[in-house]
Design a protein around this motif. Structure first.
Motif, mmCIF file in Angstrom:
data_model
loop_
_atom_site.group_PDB
_atom_site.id
_atom_site.type_symbol
_atom_site.label_atom_id
_atom_site.label_comp_id
_atom_site.label_asym_id
_atom_site.label_seq_id
_atom_site.Cartn_x
_atom_site.Cartn_y
_atom_site.Cartn_z
ATOM 1 N N ALA A 233 -6.672 -3.035 4.385
ATOM 2 C CA ALA A 233 -5.414 -2.671 5.037
ATOM 3 C C ALA A 233 -4.837 -1.376 4.482
ATOM 4 O O ALA A 233 -3.838 -0.876 4.994
ATOM 5 N N GLY A 234 -5.457 -0.846 3.420
ATOM 6 C CA GLY A 234 -5.034 0.441 2.887
ATOM 7 C C GLY A 234 -4.179 0.390 1.636
ATOM 8 O O GLY A 234 -3.698 1.417 1.171
ATOM 9 N N TYR A 235 -3.983 -0.781 1.082
ATOM 10 C CA TYR A 235 -3.190 -0.880 -0.143
ATOM 11 C C TYR A 235 -4.051 -0.465 -1.333
ATOM 12 O O TYR A 235 -5.207 -0.860 -1.444
ATOM 13 N N THR A 236 -3.469 0.331 -2.215
ATOM 14 C CA THR A 236 -4.178 0.868 -3.375
ATOM 15 C C THR A 236 -4.104 -0.088 -4.552
ATOM 16 O O THR A 236 -3.295 -1.027 -4.560
ATOM 17 N N ASP A 237 -4.917 0.210 -5.560
ATOM 18 C CA ASP A 237 -4.862 -0.600 -6.780
ATOM 19 C C ASP A 237 -3.480 -0.516 -7.425
ATOM 20 O O ASP A 237 -2.946 -1.520 -7.894
ATOM 21 N N ALA A 238 -2.884 0.674 -7.434
ATOM 22 C CA ALA A 238 -1.537 0.820 -7.993
ATOM 23 C C ALA A 238 -0.535 -0.008 -7.197
ATOM 24 O O ALA A 238 0.380 -0.607 -7.780
ATOM 25 N N GLN A 239 -0.697 -0.064 -5.890
ATOM 26 C CA GLN A 239 0.208 -0.867 -5.080
ATOM 27 C C GLN A 239 0.023 -2.359 -5.330
ATOM 28 O O GLN A 239 0.973 -3.127 -5.173
ATOM 29 N N LEU A 240 -1.165 -2.767 -5.743
ATOM 30 C CA LEU A 240 -1.361 -4.175 -6.108
ATOM 31 C C LEU A 240 -0.503 -4.537 -7.319
ATOM 32 O O LEU A 240 0.006 -5.660 -7.412
ATOM 33 N N VAL A 241 -0.319 -3.577 -8.223
ATOM 34 C CA VAL A 241 0.591 -3.792 -9.357
ATOM 35 C C VAL A 241 2.014 -3.950 -8.836
ATOM 36 O O VAL A 241 2.747 -4.860 -9.240
ATOM 37 N N GLU A 242 2.410 -3.083 -7.916
ATOM 38 C CA GLU A 242 3.759 -3.141 -7.358
ATOM 39 C C GLU A 242 3.981 -4.430 -6.565
ATOM 40 O O GLU A 242 5.063 -5.028 -6.630
#
Length: 178
Positions: free
Chosen positions: A141-150
């Motif tokens: 869906a385009g979520y980044t690894d950094a966004q997984l932290v968020e």
């Protein structure tokens, strides 16, 4: 009625008064959750607000953060947070129809948000267990690894407020939702 009395914020002193002044400047009023938490444990309220500030400065959109918070709150049955985050999500531009779908665990028609909802639902309903398929879907869906932290931080923050509101049965001071 809340189990713990919601204090009159005008009586606050010290750290509580400081945080209430910041909240009033930011959003115009001190919601019941913040009033109770801030009077009893201002450091906890400050930590929660700092976590929210970290999310606001991150790469998730405001809509994404509210989708997460509304999804977790709906699953957890926190009527206070469902009402609060329905209003806040509406202010980010999410339609009333999308909000209703999120609250009822239904697809919204927005593929990216629906992937986020499915991901958050799996985490919330399994206490963090995550399938390889769910991980692949959120990445697709385009979520980044950094966004997984968020995403994890947003889940933690809303779980904290859901828990306190459920303990307190905080009186809802936001518009009611279905």
């Amino acid at each position: 009625m809340s189990r713990i009395a919601t204090p009159a914020i005008e009586t606050a002193t010290g750290a509580s008064a400081e945080v209430f002044t910041q909240i009033k400047k930011s959003i115009g009023k001190v919601p019941n959750l913040y009033a109770t938490m801030g009077m009893l444990q201002p450091a906890a309220l400050k930590a929660m607000l700092q976590a929210d500030a970290t999310l606001a400065a991150g790469s998730l959109s405001k809509q994404d953060v509210e989708v997460i918070k509304l999804t977790v709150s709906s699953i957890g049955g926190c009527t206070y947070c469902v009402a609060a985050h329905s209003l806040i999500a509406k202010l980010t531009g999410l339609s009333p129809e999308s909000l209703k779908h999120i609250r009822h665990g239904e697809p919204t028609g927005d593929a990216r948000h629906d992937a986020l909802i499915a991901f958050v639902k799996q985490i919330a309903q399994t206490h963090g267990e995550l399938s390889d398929e769910a991980f692949a879907a959120i990445k697709a869906a385009g979520y980044t690894d950094a966004q997984l932290v968020e995403i994890s931080l947003a889940i933690a923050v809303i779980t904290f407020t859901n828990t306190f509101n459920r303990i307190n049965d905080t009186t809802v001071d936001f518009p009611a939702v279905d």
